[in-house]
Motif scaffolding. Structure first.
Motif, PDB file in Angstrom:
ATOM      1  N   ARG A   7      -2.859   1.785   5.294  1.00  0.00           N
ATOM      2  CA  ARG A   7      -1.762   2.036   4.090  1.00  0.00           C
ATOM      3  C   ARG A   7      -0.981   0.795   4.094  1.00  0.00           C
ATOM      4  O   ARG A   7      -0.600   0.343   2.990  1.00  0.00           O
ATOM      5  CB  ARG A   7      -1.066   3.297   4.413  1.00  0.00           C
ATOM      6  N   ASP A  61      -3.221  -2.240   2.998  1.00  0.00           N
ATOM      7  CA  ASP A  61      -3.446  -1.952   1.400  1.00  0.00           C
ATOM      8  C   ASP A  61      -2.199  -2.520   0.627  1.00  0.00           C
ATOM      9  O   ASP A  61      -2.245  -3.237  -0.454  1.00  0.00           O
ATOM     10  CB  ASP A  61      -3.968  -0.642   1.381  1.00  0.00           C
ATOM     11  N   ALA A  62      -1.190  -2.017   1.163  1.00  0.00           N
ATOM     12  CA  ALA A  62       0.119  -2.589   0.192  1.00  0.00           C
ATOM     13  C   ALA A  62       0.432  -3.967   0.199  1.00  0.00           C
ATOM     14  O   ALA A  62       0.824  -4.352  -0.654  1.00  0.00           O
ATOM     15  CB  ALA A  62       1.385  -1.582   1.101  1.00  0.00           C
ATOM     16  N   ALA A  83      -1.918  -5.559  -2.123  1.00  0.00           N
ATOM     17  CA  ALA A  83      -1.856  -5.176  -3.499  1.00  0.00           C
ATOM     18  C   ALA A  83      -0.462  -5.923  -4.036  1.00  0.00           C
ATOM     19  O   ALA A  83      -0.733  -6.384  -5.306  1.00  0.00           O
ATOM     20  CB  ALA A  83      -1.689  -3.775  -3.663  1.00  0.00           C
ATOM     21  N   ILE A  84       0.429  -5.948  -3.388  1.00  0.00           N
ATOM     22  CA  ILE A  84       2.010  -6.720  -3.796  1.00  0.00           C
ATOM     23  C   ILE A  84       1.681  -8.029  -3.886  1.00  0.00           C
ATOM     24  O   ILE A  84       1.505  -8.910  -2.783  1.00  0.00           O
ATOM     25  CB  ILE A  84       3.040  -6.213  -2.800  1.00  0.00           C
ATOM     26  N   ALA A 115       9.163  -3.368  -2.302  1.00  0.00           N
ATOM     27  CA  ALA A 115       8.215  -3.179  -2.865  1.00  0.00           C
ATOM     28  C   ALA A 115       7.012  -2.674  -1.973  1.00  0.00           C
ATOM     29  O   ALA A 115       6.203  -1.798  -2.446  1.00  0.00           O
ATOM     30  CB  ALA A 115       7.426  -4.493  -3.532  1.00  0.00           C
ATOM     31  N   ILE A 116       6.851  -3.449  -0.776  1.00  0.00           N
ATOM     32  CA  ILE A 116       5.752  -2.778   0.366  1.00  0.00           C
ATOM     33  C   ILE A 116       6.546  -1.349   0.531  1.00  0.00           C
ATOM     34  O   ILE A 116       5.395  -0.664   0.699  1.00  0.00           O
ATOM     35  CB  ILE A 116       5.783  -3.653   1.552  1.00  0.00           C
ATOM     36  N   SER A 141       7.832   1.028  -0.890  1.00  0.00           N
ATOM     37  CA  SER A 141       7.579   1.896  -2.035  1.00  0.00           C
ATOM     38  C   SER A 141       6.160   2.341  -2.019  1.00  0.00           C
ATOM     39  O   SER A 141       5.889   3.682  -2.655  1.00  0.00           O
ATOM     40  CB  SER A 141       8.159   1.342  -3.232  1.00  0.00           C
ATOM     41  N   ARG A 142       5.182   1.561  -1.438  1.00  0.00           N
ATOM     42  CA  ARG A 142       3.843   2.187  -1.360  1.00  0.00           C
ATOM     43  C   ARG A 142       3.441   3.047  -0.137  1.00  0.00           C
ATOM     44  O   ARG A 142       2.606   3.652  -0.045  1.00  0.00           O
ATOM     45  CB  ARG A 142       3.197   0.857  -1.140  1.00  0.00           C
ATOM     46  N   LEU A 143       4.551   3.261   0.816  1.00  0.00           N
ATOM     47  CA  LEU A 143       4.277   3.992   1.833  1.00  0.00           C
ATOM     48  C   LEU A 143       5.266   5.378   2.015  1.00  0.00           C
ATOM     49  O   LEU A 143       4.959   6.223   2.697  1.00  0.00           O
ATOM     50  CB  LEU A 143       4.583   3.176   3.169  1.00  0.00           C
ATOM     51  N   ALA A 176       7.327  -0.292  -9.647  1.00  0.00           N
ATOM     52  CA  ALA A 176       7.654   0.535  -8.351  1.00  0.00           C
ATOM     53  C   ALA A 176       8.725   1.276  -8.854  1.00  0.00           C
ATOM     54  O   ALA A 176      10.016   1.027  -8.468  1.00  0.00           O
ATOM     55  CB  ALA A 176       8.058  -0.500  -7.393  1.00  0.00           C
ATOM     56  N   ASN A 225       9.581   4.192  -7.896  1.00  0.00           N
ATOM     57  CA  ASN A 225      10.169   5.252  -6.700  1.00  0.00           C
ATOM     58  C   ASN A 225      11.136   4.102  -5.866  1.00  0.00           C
ATOM     59  O   ASN A 225      11.734   4.463  -4.829  1.00  0.00           O
ATOM     60  CB  ASN A 225       9.301   5.787  -5.931  1.00  0.00           C
TER      61      ASN A 225
END
Length: 207
Positions: free
Chosen positions: A15, A18-19, A22-23, A84-85, A87-89, A115, A117
């Motif tokens: 995860r 992947d973050a 993606a960022i 940002a990272i 926020s993906r987790l 983002a 959240n």
């Protein structure tokens, strides 16, 4: 960056990988620094602030074991890449930044990538965000010589705080965990991460 720096450093959390894939890291830097966005080094943002080396950042985040549904506090978030990272987790992440210019840039970049959240708050990093806690995870973007009690007091039960602590010039990544109301810590790796301005120990005078 992920293939050459993150995976070889034993960062196996898919995860998180992947973050980081993606960022767009360059989106959180001044345009003049975009060419260094994925370099294996700290990046000087000015005013004594730096982006952590990608390897050290990833290893520290992995050590914290951020889970979906958790509330995260991102301290000294600068221009928002770490936020940002995270926020993906997690469920929600609050970035704390004292520098108003950095905070403004972070808000814009996070909005651009959707983002929704993630929230940026301009506030004193040493104080954290007591009114928003307690937090399941607290990440500190930079090294300190002394961990403020305010940070530890904002950990929820089973909450984790990750920070690079400098002791006699040697930096060690520590994870502090609250269990049954007691906070303990463990060293997870060594790091040469630079000190955050204002987080040096007060000089001790000997008589």
């Amino acid at each position: 960056m992920v293939a050459s720096q993150i995976r070889p450093a034993d960062v196996t959390d898919r995860r998180l990988q992947d973050a980081m894939l993606a960022i767009p890291r360059e989106r959180f830097l001044p345009r003049s620094m975009a060419g260094s966005a994925y370099a294996d080094m700290e990046i000087d943002l000015g005013e004594g602030r730096r982006f952590m080396r990608p390897r050290d950042f990833a290893k520290l985040v992995q050590a914290l074991g951020v889970k979906p549904g958790e509330l995260v506090l991102d301290l000294a978030c600068a221009r928002g890449y770490s936020t940002a990272i995270l926020s993906r987790l997690c469920e929600t992440v609050i970035g704390i930044e004292a520098n108003e210019s950095f905070a403004s840039k972070a808000e814009g970049a996070l909005s651009d990538i959707g983002a929704d959240n993630a929230v940026i708050v301009t506030a004193d990093i040493k104080k954290g965000a007591p009114e928003q806690g307690p937090f399941d995870v607290i990440l500190v973007n930079g090294a300190v010589e002394l961990v403020p009690d305010a940070w530890l007091s904002q950990l929820a039960e089973n909450g984790r705080l990750g920070v690079i602590v400098k002791e006699n010039g040697v930096g060690r990544a520590r994870v502090y965990t609250r269990r049954n109301g007691v906070v303990g810590s463990r060293v997870v790796f060594d790091s040469m991460t630079s000190l955050l301005p204002g987080f040096e120990r007060e000089p001790e005078f000997l008589l």
